[in-house]
Motif scaffolding. Structure first.
Motif, mmCIF file in Angstrom:
data_model
loop_
_atom_site.group_PDB
_atom_site.id
_atom_site.type_symbol
_atom_site.label_atom_id
_atom_site.label_comp_id
_atom_site.label_asym_id
_atom_site.label_seq_id
_atom_site.Cartn_x
_atom_site.Cartn_y
_atom_site.Cartn_z
ATOM 1 N N GLN A 683 0.822 -1.207 0.000
ATOM 2 C CA GLN A 683 0.000 0.000 0.000
ATOM 3 C C GLN A 683 0.862 1.265 0.000
ATOM 4 O O GLN A 683 0.537 2.258 -0.668
ATOM 5 C CB GLN A 683 -0.951 -0.009 1.199
ATOM 6 C CG GLN A 683 -2.011 -1.101 1.144
ATOM 7 C CD GLN A 683 -2.907 -0.959 -0.078
ATOM 8 O OE1 GLN A 683 -2.638 -1.553 -1.139
ATOM 9 N NE2 GLN A 683 -3.957 -0.171 0.028
ATOM 10 N N ARG A 684 1.963 1.246 0.744
ATOM 11 C CA ARG A 684 2.869 2.394 0.740
ATOM 12 C C ARG A 684 3.458 2.606 -0.658
ATOM 13 O O ARG A 684 3.537 3.740 -1.139
ATOM 14 C CB ARG A 684 4.003 2.165 1.762
ATOM 15 C CG ARG A 684 3.607 2.420 3.200
ATOM 16 C CD ARG A 684 4.786 2.188 4.146
ATOM 17 N NE ARG A 684 5.895 3.103 3.863
ATOM 18 C CZ ARG A 684 6.020 4.328 4.377
ATOM 19 N NH1 ARG A 684 5.085 4.790 5.207
ATOM 20 N NH2 ARG A 684 7.066 5.078 4.075
ATOM 21 N N ARG A 689 -2.497 6.947 0.952
ATOM 22 C CA ARG A 689 -2.241 8.073 1.839
ATOM 23 C C ARG A 689 -2.145 7.643 3.303
ATOM 24 O O ARG A 689 -1.284 8.111 4.048
ATOM 25 C CB ARG A 689 -3.335 9.125 1.667
ATOM 26 C CG ARG A 689 -3.109 10.387 2.476
ATOM 27 C CD ARG A 689 -4.087 11.465 2.095
ATOM 28 N NE ARG A 689 -3.910 11.882 0.694
ATOM 29 C CZ ARG A 689 -4.662 12.795 0.088
ATOM 30 N NH1 ARG A 689 -5.646 13.389 0.752
ATOM 31 N NH2 ARG A 689 -4.447 13.104 -1.172
ATOM 32 N N THR A 690 -3.010 6.735 3.711
ATOM 33 C CA THR A 690 -2.987 6.298 5.114
ATOM 34 C C THR A 690 -1.719 5.522 5.426
ATOM 35 O O THR A 690 -1.088 5.717 6.473
ATOM 36 C CB THR A 690 -4.225 5.422 5.410
ATOM 37 O OG1 THR A 690 -5.411 6.135 5.050
ATOM 38 C CG2 THR A 690 -4.300 5.054 6.878
ATOM 39 N N ALA A 691 -1.320 4.623 4.520
ATOM 40 C CA ALA A 691 -0.100 3.833 4.730
ATOM 41 C C ALA A 691 1.138 4.715 4.742
ATOM 42 O O ALA A 691 2.097 4.437 5.474
ATOM 43 C CB ALA A 691 0.005 2.760 3.644
ATOM 44 N N GLU A 692 1.120 5.790 3.940
ATOM 45 C CA GLU A 692 2.264 6.699 3.920
ATOM 46 C C GLU A 692 2.323 7.560 5.185
ATOM 47 O O GLU A 692 3.396 7.981 5.613
ATOM 48 C CB GLU A 692 2.191 7.601 2.685
ATOM 49 C CG GLU A 692 2.513 6.889 1.374
ATOM 50 C CD GLU A 692 2.564 7.864 0.214
ATOM 51 O OE1 GLU A 692 1.629 8.677 0.087
ATOM 52 O OE2 GLU A 692 3.534 7.824 -0.555
ATOM 53 N N THR A 693 1.158 7.795 5.774
ATOM 54 C CA THR A 693 1.081 8.682 6.936
ATOM 55 C C THR A 693 1.432 7.966 8.237
ATOM 56 O O THR A 693 2.054 8.560 9.132
ATOM 57 C CB THR A 693 -0.338 9.282 7.042
ATOM 58 O OG1 THR A 693 -0.657 9.945 5.814
ATOM 59 C CG2 THR A 693 -0.441 10.256 8.201
ATOM 60 N N TYR A 694 1.045 6.698 8.345
ATOM 61 C CA TYR A 694 1.192 5.981 9.607
ATOM 62 C C TYR A 694 2.199 4.835 9.461
ATOM 63 O O TYR A 694 2.264 4.173 8.426
ATOM 64 C CB TYR A 694 -0.154 5.406 10.065
ATOM 65 C CG TYR A 694 -1.166 6.473 10.409
ATOM 66 C CD1 TYR A 694 -1.239 7.027 11.684
ATOM 67 C CD2 TYR A 694 -2.057 6.948 9.428
ATOM 68 C CE1 TYR A 694 -2.165 8.007 11.994
ATOM 69 C CE2 TYR A 694 -2.980 7.931 9.724
ATOM 70 C CZ TYR A 694 -3.039 8.458 11.018
ATOM 71 O OH TYR A 694 -3.953 9.431 11.311
ATOM 72 N N THR A 695 2.944 4.620 10.545
ATOM 73 C CA THR A 695 3.856 3.476 10.569
ATOM 74 C C THR A 695 3.050 2.191 10.743
ATOM 75 O O THR A 695 1.869 2.222 11.137
ATOM 76 C CB THR A 695 4.858 3.589 11.727
ATOM 77 O OG1 THR A 695 4.144 3.491 12.980
ATOM 78 C CG2 THR A 695 5.614 4.905 11.670
#
Length: 852
Positions: A683-684, A689-695
């Motif tokens: 997903q990253r 966007r969520t995967a890029e934002t959260y570890t």
């Protein structure tokens, strides 16, 4: 034989002379039936004259959801092979009631779950099984019935004696019995009290003599001064409501009505009640079609109009015959009397409803789109010329063709030329058994189930009825046709023009069955527009909206009405289910090197996968799915569909089994924690966007207070790793012998070994993959060797990323511990090898438990 021939000639004269008095015609037909050995279908020896007004506040058991119980029945049978039990089961299924059937001599199953009842009613095939239960099981059952207000229904065959007065039940065996009569009682709803029939089947009946019981039905024994009346169906209204029927279920057709009423009255929160309304439409196919001698005369048309008037007065509201016309044959082929019949139909056209058949009565599956549109325009032009009203937006094609199996060109031309919104078919999912006929919606057109009534194009003479006239009478007198009206809240009947000429069998048959229904039931029959009928039907049964596609090549009837331009075999023999990020693309790529493997074309919409069985493309129809493979010329070739969304899909198992029940299934199982992390990195890489934002750690820590996108990402990371849960869904349909669980970790380390296992599972000629694959130290993955060069998978495969944190690993180990244990139990149960990673984890857990 000479008498029969004479009677047939007299009947023909009667038909010609007495068409103006249809009631008299029916009566004389009955008289002559008796003369040659048949008994007329009298609805009974006493039909109540009193009108019954019941409050109709139930819409149907699919909508009457109990607050405390599931809408399901527990049937406790002698055995799963018992004819009586199967008869009860089939009846309940024809009412679309969910049933669990168990042997009555076994322990009672779990009856409630988390404070909710699993069953709304209990049925004992034989009452003796209730009294033979051990005290523990009977106590469980009775406590459950008290706590959840669930009633019990007992069938009490008279030929099986049991200890009298046991547990307060007082009975007596009586034989023979006469004058079976329904008695006024709050339990009766569908059944009409006061209905009476003299001749009763069965050599011996059980009569109930408890004074505390409420009588539901009586019968008599003896003659003259020795006549005695007995209670043969009774209701006990105590802490546990119980209903007793004094014989077996199938011994008497009235028991079917009583069972329907008992389920309503005794079920928790009345959740198994149904409406008293029955919507009816009678289609008359093939208007103007037919050879001389099989068409309508003026007298036949006038008889239809007269019968409509009688039916509207006596039986149902707003009734008109629904005539399907093929304009090409107007005033063709008939004799002078039949030509006049065609002309009269047009003259009195407003007396009927009309719908477009095909112009030349051609089967639509034999025509392409332009041909279909041309024929429809010709039919429409003729209808306009003769001012035929078409406001039903309904059509049915000739010979059951094109609706199901779907001929998409028919749907497209119907919408374009006629604005068709509703059709019907008796072919979905199959003609027989009729109890499983269903509706569906395709391409915006609502398809309703169509019913047969025993009248076909060749059924034109009373005494040439297939199987004999007795067969028709038995269908009317509480038999198949009678049951069709009772069982189905919406009934569209298929009849043909020829059934209204000659002996006018259709008029005779439906008048007789309406007499029976009026005498024995409180049902209210209504005709409304096809659109209203469709809205009502799919409101009752919303689970039928989505179709289920079956292989037309597996049904002889369907194959005959399937386009000759289509070929069998364009469906998968093997399905790689997934899940995602376990190596399924690599497995498919390697298998594609085998000469006996044909993989599906790549989908432009779903990366390389079809995702047909789990996605919206399913509604494009079977032809869409078949287009992924070319027509098959080599029967030794195995076609593969690889779609990793199938594994955890709720819909895919059922859809797959309906379409390809013999397909072999491959699941690739990677260690679930590793798979979850790989999905997050996937997903990253795709800029989620969520995967890029959260570890990854933050994703795993998400809870019900977190934003939806974060909760969804966590779910998609973790849920596919519930391997046992998803595999069990597939095993509800497919036998375990058709399933291979391949080791995803082993595929990475040693693909040649894994591919050997897969080849053996698929019964393929062995291919030595060691010569075809080469390890890439940069990707740390195996690639295809092609012309001494490496051909590796795309950038998304074998990508490198940082190691998972120890914190995340500990969370995942703990989270999947129970799921992995369940998988071990499942694989041992179905005799499958454990993947290497699962065996290692299982051994590790055992060692830890020993230390503890």
């Amino acid at each position: 034989m000479e008498l029969r021939k004479l009677c047939q000639k007299v009947l023909f004269i009667i038909r010609k002379k007495l068409f103006k008095n249809f009631r008299l015609l029916i009566g004389l037909l009955a008289v002559f039936s008796i003369l040659i050995g048949y008994w007329p279908p009298s609805p009974g020896d006493g039909c109540p004259s009193e009108k019954t007004y019941l409050k109709d506040d139930f819409r149907g058991w699919m909508e009457n959801h109990s607050m405390n119980a599931d809408n399901k029945v527990l049937l406790l049978a002698e055995s799963s092979l018992s004819h009586e039990a199967i008869s009860i089961l089939n009846t309940l299924e024809s009412w679309k009631i969910r049933v669990k059937m168990l042997a009555a001599d076994k322990n009672i199953p779990t009856l409630a779950h988390r404070g909710r009842a699993k069953y709304s009613a209990i049925i004992f095939q034989k009452i003796k099984r209730y009294y033979l239960m051990d005290s523990w099981n009977r106590k469980l059952l009775e406590t459950y019935c008290q706590d959840f207000s669930v009633g019990i229904i007992f069938f009490t065959p008279g030929n099986e004696s049991f200890k009298n007065n046991i547990y307060g039940l007082q009975t007596q065996i009586v034989t023979p019995v006469y004058d079976y009569t329904l008695v006024k009682n709050p339990l009766l709803r569908i059944s009409k009290h006061g209905a009476k029939i003299k001749k009763v089947p069965g050599n011996s009946w059980t009569a109930f003599t408890n004074t505390s019981f409420q009588t539901v039905a009586t019968a008599t024994t003896g003659k003259g001064e020795n006549i005695k009346t007995w209670t043969v169906a009774a209701f006990e209204d105590r802490i546990i409501k119980k209903f007793y029927i004094g014989n077996s279920f199938s011994s008497f057709w009235v028991h079917r009505l009583l069972l329907m009423d008992a389920l309503c009255y005794l079920s928790a929160d009345r959740s198994l009640c149904t409406t008293l309304k029955r919507y009816v439409l009678i289609d008359v196919d093939d208007i103007f079609v037919g050879k001389q001698g099989s068409r309508l005369t003026e007298e036949d048309v006038e008889a239809m109009i007269k019968v409509q008037t009688v039916w509207n007065r006596d039986y149902l509201n707003n009734f008109k015959f629904n005539l399907g016309f093929s304009a090409y044959w107007y005033m063709e082929q008939g004799d002078s009397e039949e030509i006049k019949g065609d002309q009269l139909l047009i003259k009195v056209k407003d007396q009927f409803q009309w719908f477009p058949h095909m112009y030349k009565h051609t089967q639509p599956h034999k025509l392409n789109l332009s041909e279909l549109e041309n024929y429809m325009l010709l039919n429409k032009a003729w209808a306009r010329k003769h001012n035929i009203k078409f406001d039903t937006f309904y059509s049915v094609p000739p010979h059951h063709s094109g609706v199901y199996p779907v001929h998409k060109e028919l749907y497209e031309s119907w919408k374009k030329i006629w604005n068709i919104q509703v059709t019907s078919t008796e072919e979905y999912p199959h003609l027989r058994p009729s109890k499983f006929r269903r509706g569906f919606i395709h391409s915006g057109i609502r398809v309703l189930p169509r019913q047969t009534c025993g009248l076909y194009t060749h059924t034109v003479k009373l005494f040439e009825y297939p199987g004999g006239f007795r067969r028709l009478l038995s269908s009317i007198a509480g038999g198949e046709l009678f049951r069709t009206f009772v069982d189905n809240p919406v009934s569209i009947f298929m009849t043909h023009m020829s059934n209204y000429g000659r002996d006018r069998l259709a008029l005779y048959t439906f008048t007789a069955v309406f007499d029976w229904l009026k005498c024995w039931t409180n049902l209210k029959f209504i005709q409304t527009s096809p659109i209203n009928m469709a809205n009502y039907y799919f409101n009752l049964f919303p689970e039928e909206i989505d179709p289920i596609w079956f292989d037309p090549c597996k049904d002889q009837r369907h194959f005959k009405i399937w386009s000759s331009k289509k070929s069998c075999g364009q469906l998968p023999d093997v399905i790689i289910l997934g899940p995602q990020k376990t190596g399924t693309t690599a497995l498919l790529t390697f298998l594609d090197l085998h000469k006996s493997i044909k993989v599906s074309k790549k989908s432009p919409n779903h990366f390389e996968e079809t995702q047909f069985l789990s996605g919206k493309d399913y509604f494009n129809g079977l032809d869409f799915y078949r287009s992924y493979w070319p027509p098959q010329n080599n029967s030794d070739t195995l076609q593969i569909d690889k779609s990793s969304t199938y594994f955890h899909s709720e819909l895919a198992p059922r859809r797959a089994y309906a379409l390809v029940p013999s397909a072999k299934l491959i699941v690739l199982a990677l260690e679930p924690g590793e798979r979850a992390y790989s999905w997050y990195q996937h997903q990253r890489a795709h800029k989620d966007r969520t995967a890029e934002t959260y570890t990854f750690d933050e994703v795993l820590e998400a809870d019900e207070t977190s934003m939806k996108s974060l909760r969804d990402l966590k779910k998609h990371c973790l849920n596919p790793g519930h391997y046992s849960q998803h595999i069990e869904k597939w095993l509800l349909f497919y036998p375990s012998s058709q399933l291979l669980l391949a080791d995803g970790n082993e595929l990475k380390r040693n693909p040649v070994k894994t591919l050997q296992i897969v080849q053996e599972f698929l019964d393929l000629e062995t291919l030595d993959f060691a010569e075809l694959l080469v390890y890439d130290p940069v990707k740390q993955f195996y690639c295809v060797r092609e012309n001494n060069k490496k051909k590796c998978l795309g950038k998304s495969k074998g990508r490198k990323y940082e190691e998972m944190s120890q914190r995340a690993r500990q969370f995942l180990n703990s989270y999947y511990k129970k799921h992995n244990a369940n998988l071990v139990r499942l694989l041992k149960k179905i005799s499958k090898e454990l993947p290497s990673w699962l065996e290692a984890l299982s051994q590790q857990n055992e060692d830890e438990e020993k230390i503890v």
